[in-house]
Design a protein around this motif. Structure first.
Motif: not given
Length: 194
Positions: A179-183
């Motif tokens: 999720r961190r990489r996606a946001t």
């Protein structure tokens, strides 16, 4: 042993396919309900579908009428005891009963909040009793209520809970990093103008 289970239940493959389809369609909602990733919702729905498929579909070696006529309404609790590990590592009815409930126990441990874990664990703990009660109450299924099945199911739930507790932190870490990489904002390249 597995061949005997499949021959007694010709609806096994349609039940598995139906469980997969429902799990795929409703996994996001089930994940939200559990406050967990949709993969956990998929596992919950597929596990419950597997339990229903393997324990509550009728045994069709005889007709439903014959099952109802010759079925005995009683629960067998004689010789209920834990099995040796060597027996659980081979394909027996007990090992299949254990394996059937492992995913359900893992799902309960992987729910997102403590309240949801308790609710999922309570549901998982009540399901074996409900299955045996239905098998007792509906002799047309051609199934037998058995205390050994309960013991095996609860052992499978305990194994699943243990696996879920051990795998939970790793799974949550993987979801958070994804999720961190996606946001994460994408850095824009500066182009030089001539």
């Amino acid at each position: 042993m597995i061949e005997a289970v499949l021959s007694a239940s010709p609806l096994f493959w349609p039940g598995v396919l139906g469980s997969l389809l429902l799990a795929a369609l409703l996994s996001r909602r089930a994940g939200r309900l559990l406050r967990a990733h949709r993969a956990v919702g998929f596992l919950l729905l597929f596990a419950v579908g597997g339990v229903v498929t393997l324990t509550l579909l009728p045994d069709v070696r005889m007709s439903l009428w014959e099952n109802a006529r010759y079925g005995v309404r009683q629960c067998s609790f004689d010789r209920v005891a834990p099995h040796p590990l060597s027996e659980l590592l081979t394909a027996t009815q007990s090992s299949l009963n254990v394996a059937l409930f492992v995913p359900l126990g893992a799902t309960a441990a992987l729910a997102g909040t403590w309240g949801r874990r308790i609710a999922a664990g309570t549901f998982a703990a009540l399901l074996p009793v409900a299955v045996e009660a239905v098998q007792y109450a509906v002799p047309a299924l051609g199934r037998a209520c058995d205390g050994q099945d309960l013991l095996d199911n609860y052992f499978g739930l305990a194994l699943g809970l243990l696996l879920g507790v051990l795998a939970g932190p790793l799974g949550r870490l993987a979801v958070r990093s994804t999720r961190r990489r996606a946001t994460r904002p994408v850095a824009r390249r500066r182009t030089l103008r001539p």
